[in-house]
Design an enzyme around this catalytic site. Structure first.
Site, PDB file in Angstrom:
ATOM      1  N   ASN A   9      28.268  25.872  48.037  1.00  0.00           N
ATOM      2  CA  ASN A   9      28.619  27.013  47.202  1.00  0.00           C
ATOM      3  C   ASN A   9      27.998  26.930  45.812  1.00  0.00           C
ATOM      4  O   ASN A   9      27.889  27.937  45.118  1.00  0.00           O
ATOM      5  CB  ASN A   9      30.145  27.147  47.090  1.00  0.00           C
ATOM      6  CG  ASN A   9      30.732  27.803  48.332  1.00  0.00           C
ATOM      7  OD1 ASN A   9      30.378  28.919  48.662  1.00  0.00           O
ATOM      8  ND2 ASN A   9      31.599  27.103  49.041  1.00  0.00           N
ATOM      9  N   TYR A  91      39.709  21.571  65.425  1.00  0.00           N
ATOM     10  CA  TYR A  91      39.950  23.004  65.262  1.00  0.00           C
ATOM     11  C   TYR A  91      39.968  23.683  66.629  1.00  0.00           C
ATOM     12  O   TYR A  91      39.144  23.392  67.490  1.00  0.00           O
ATOM     13  CB  TYR A  91      38.832  23.652  64.433  1.00  0.00           C
ATOM     14  CG  TYR A  91      39.052  23.699  62.937  1.00  0.00           C
ATOM     15  CD1 TYR A  91      39.724  22.672  62.275  1.00  0.00           C
ATOM     16  CD2 TYR A  91      38.572  24.767  62.192  1.00  0.00           C
ATOM     17  CE1 TYR A  91      39.901  22.728  60.896  1.00  0.00           C
ATOM     18  CE2 TYR A  91      38.745  24.823  60.815  1.00  0.00           C
ATOM     19  CZ  TYR A  91      39.406  23.799  60.176  1.00  0.00           C
ATOM     20  OH  TYR A  91      39.572  23.848  58.829  1.00  0.00           O
ATOM     21  N   GLY A  98      33.820  24.954  58.124  1.00  0.00           N
ATOM     22  CA  GLY A  98      32.573  24.880  57.362  1.00  0.00           C
ATOM     23  C   GLY A  98      31.581  23.944  58.045  1.00  0.00           C
ATOM     24  O   GLY A  98      31.941  22.826  58.426  1.00  0.00           O
ATOM     25  N   ASP A 100      29.279  22.245  56.849  1.00  0.00           N
ATOM     26  CA  ASP A 100      29.074  20.966  56.128  1.00  0.00           C
ATOM     27  C   ASP A 100      30.051  19.893  56.616  1.00  0.00           C
ATOM     28  O   ASP A 100      29.698  18.716  56.710  1.00  0.00           O
ATOM     29  CB  ASP A 100      29.180  21.162  54.604  1.00  0.00           C
ATOM     30  CG  ASP A 100      30.473  21.816  54.128  1.00  0.00           C
ATOM     31  OD1 ASP A 100      31.265  22.320  54.967  1.00  0.00           O
ATOM     32  OD2 ASP A 100      30.690  21.836  52.896  1.00  0.00           O
TER      33      ASP A 100
HETATM   34  N1  ATP Z   1      23.637  18.532  38.717  1.00  0.00           N
HETATM   35  C1  ATP Z   1      24.821  19.020  39.086  1.00  0.00           C
HETATM   36  N2  ATP Z   1      25.007  20.355  39.199  1.00  0.00           N
HETATM   37  C2  ATP Z   1      26.184  20.876  39.577  1.00  0.00           C
HETATM   38  N3  ATP Z   1      27.259  20.105  39.874  1.00  0.00           N
HETATM   39  C3  ATP Z   1      27.144  18.779  39.796  1.00  0.00           C
HETATM   40  C4  ATP Z   1      25.924  18.165  39.408  1.00  0.00           C
HETATM   41  N4  ATP Z   1      26.111  16.821  39.441  1.00  0.00           N
HETATM   42  C5  ATP Z   1      27.375  16.612  39.813  1.00  0.00           C
HETATM   43  N5  ATP Z   1      28.024  17.777  40.007  1.00  0.00           N
HETATM   44  C6  ATP Z   1      29.407  17.907  40.449  1.00  0.00           C
HETATM   45  O1  ATP Z   1      29.315  18.229  41.791  1.00  0.00           O
HETATM   46  C7  ATP Z   1      30.294  19.180  42.158  1.00  0.00           C
HETATM   47  C8  ATP Z   1      29.632  20.108  43.139  1.00  0.00           C
HETATM   48  O2  ATP Z   1      29.266  19.288  44.229  1.00  0.00           O
HETATM   49  P1  ATP Z   1      28.109  19.610  45.241  1.00  0.00           P
HETATM   50  O3  ATP Z   1      26.824  19.760  44.536  1.00  0.00           O
HETATM   51  O4  ATP Z   1      28.220  18.606  46.306  1.00  0.00           O
HETATM   52  O5  ATP Z   1      28.606  21.015  45.691  1.00  0.00           O
HETATM   53  P2  ATP Z   1      28.186  21.951  46.838  1.00  0.00           P
HETATM   54  O6  ATP Z   1      27.551  21.196  47.959  1.00  0.00           O
HETATM   55  O7  ATP Z   1      27.462  23.101  46.288  1.00  0.00           O
HETATM   56  O8  ATP Z   1      29.609  22.380  47.210  1.00  0.00           O
HETATM   57  P3  ATP Z   1      30.301  22.794  48.521  1.00  0.00           P
HETATM   58  O9  ATP Z   1      29.543  22.181  49.644  1.00  0.00           O
HETATM   59  O10 ATP Z   1      31.666  22.245  48.333  1.00  0.00           O
HETATM   60  O11 ATP Z   1      30.216  24.259  48.502  1.00  0.00           O
HETATM   61  C9  ATP Z   1      30.804  19.833  40.891  1.00  0.00           C
HETATM   62  O12 ATP Z   1      32.211  19.760  40.881  1.00  0.00           O
HETATM   63  C10 ATP Z   1      30.228  18.975  39.760  1.00  0.00           C
HETATM   64  O13 ATP Z   1      31.258  18.315  39.047  1.00  0.00           O
HETATM   65  C1  PAU Z   2      35.750  24.024  52.342  1.00  0.00           C
HETATM   66  C2  PAU Z   2      34.265  24.216  52.074  1.00  0.00           C
HETATM   67  C3  PAU Z   2      34.053  25.276  50.989  1.00  0.00           C
HETATM   68  C4  PAU Z   2      33.690  22.891  51.575  1.00  0.00           C
HETATM   69  O1  PAU Z   2      32.341  23.013  51.314  1.00  0.00           O
HETATM   70  C5  PAU Z   2      33.512  24.621  53.376  1.00  0.00           C
HETATM   71  O2  PAU Z   2      33.611  23.602  54.327  1.00  0.00           O
HETATM   72  C6  PAU Z   2      34.028  25.917  53.942  1.00  0.00           C
HETATM   73  O3  PAU Z   2      33.694  26.970  53.468  1.00  0.00           O
HETATM   74  N1  PAU Z   2      34.864  25.830  55.010  1.00  0.00           N
HETATM   75  C7  PAU Z   2      35.416  26.981  55.705  1.00  0.00           C
HETATM   76  C8  PAU Z   2      36.868  26.769  56.018  1.00  0.00           C
HETATM   77  C9  PAU Z   2      37.152  25.582  56.912  1.00  0.00           C
HETATM   78  O4  PAU Z   2      36.410  24.590  56.947  1.00  0.00           O
HETATM   79  O5  PAU Z   2      38.189  25.640  57.602  1.00  0.00           O
HETATM   80  K     K Z   3      28.927  19.995  50.448  1.00  0.00           K
END
Ligand code: ATP
Ligand code: PAU
Ligand code: K
Length: 244
Positions: A9, A91, A98, A100
């Site tokens: 996200n 599930y 998700g 991921d």
């Molecule tokens: N360079 C960076 N940019 C943005 N967030 C960062 C960075 N470095 C560390 N963080 C931390 O990482 C978190 C976001 O993690 P990550 O980048 O893994 O998210 P994401 O994969 O986009 O998220 P998700 O998979 O949950 O949607 C934020 O809470 C922030 O504190």
């Molecule tokens: C919970 C997050 C946002 C973590 O990245 C992602 O795995 C997601 O959008 N999941 C959908 C809801 C679920 O996993 O049940």
């Molecule tokens: K992630």
């Protein structure tokens, strides 16, 4: 070479790899014109693209279009599954999980068959438990660290503070300390619960990934840092799906 993308996200992570090794990796943002920030030389090597994403449908379509145009290569999305190679999803409706989480669990399953917890500290935090038979026991979804700070700042009129990455958990004596220590204190409480669950469920490892993984390890999480967990699960699945 195949390009693998984990689009969360907030950020996206990518790696360029063949069957056995990773040639290059990096991070990018869906907001940027060049969302991967890859050099032209690397882009020229891409023959196929595999993506794991939890972004909205609108952002997913946008990403697919721009990556297809940039790399001149077919793009394939991978989603959560009922089971794979002995790993079984708890599930009932796996399409709601998700991608991921599934790819992270699968990445962990390939290397750890003794039962594990996966803690992904990204925009949201997820915790998932898998026993030594490969059965996913379920998990938790929590707001991420930045998300919690943001909601305090935007939803409470008199809370003004500068966020810090400190690890102090003692009672705060200013707004800033109360907020920052409070977040560390809450994270420490979550860590204690994950440790207690892992013991109760006989899970021998805690694997940690996501942007805030190091922060949680700094707060005492006895976890193995695996920043590549989602991408490594995705790579393995793509290899299994396209071999033979
Ligand atoms: N360079 C960076 N940019 C943005 N967030 C960062 C960075 N470095 C560390 N963080 C931390 O990482 C978190 C976001 O993690 P990550 O980048 O893994 O998210 P994401 O994969 O986009 O998220 P998700 O998979 O949950 O949607 C934020 O809470 C922030 O504190
Ligand atoms: C919970 C997050 C946002 C973590 O990245 C992602 O795995 C997601 O959008 N999941 C959908 C809801 C679920 O996993 O049940
Ligand atoms: K992630």
């Amino acid at each position: 070479m195949n390009l693998f993308i984990d689009a969360g996200n907030t950020r996206l992570k990518w790696c360029l790899a063949n069957q056995d090794e990773v040639l290059a990796s990096g991070t990018g943002s869906l907001e940027d014109e060049n969302p991967l920030g890859m050099s032209g030389e690397l882009i020229g090597k891409v023959v196929s693209v595999a993506i794991s994403t939890v972004a909205s449908e609108e952002r997913r379509t946008h990403l697919a279009g721009s990556v297809e145009k940039l790399c001149q290569a077919p793009v394939r999305f991978y989603w959560s599954e009922q089971s794979r190679n002995g790993l079984m999803n708890a599930y009932q409706d796996v399409s709601r999980m998700g991608a991921d989480r599934w790819h992270g669990m699968y990445g962990a399953w390939l290397d750890h068959r003794q039962g594990f917890a996966v803690l992904d500290a990204g925009s949201a935090v997820t915790v998932d438990y898998v026993d030594r038979h490969g059965q996913h026991l379920g998990g938790y979804i929590l707001p991420g660290l930045q998300m919690m700070l943001r909601s305090l700042r935007t939803d409470a009129a008199r809370i003004w503070f500068d966020p810090d990455q400190g690890l102090a958990t003692d009672p705060g004596k200013s707004t800033g300390e109360c907020v920052n220590h409070g977040l560390a204190w809450l994270s420490a409480a979550m860590i204690e619960r994950v440790i207690a669950d892992a013991r109760k469920l006989s899970l021998s490892e805690i694997l940690v990934t996501g942007g805030d993984a190091d922060r949680l390890i700094g707060l005492g999480l006895p976890g193995i840092s695996r920043p590549d967990l989602v991408l490594s699960g995705l790579r393995a699945i793509h290899a299994e799906e396209t071999s033979g």
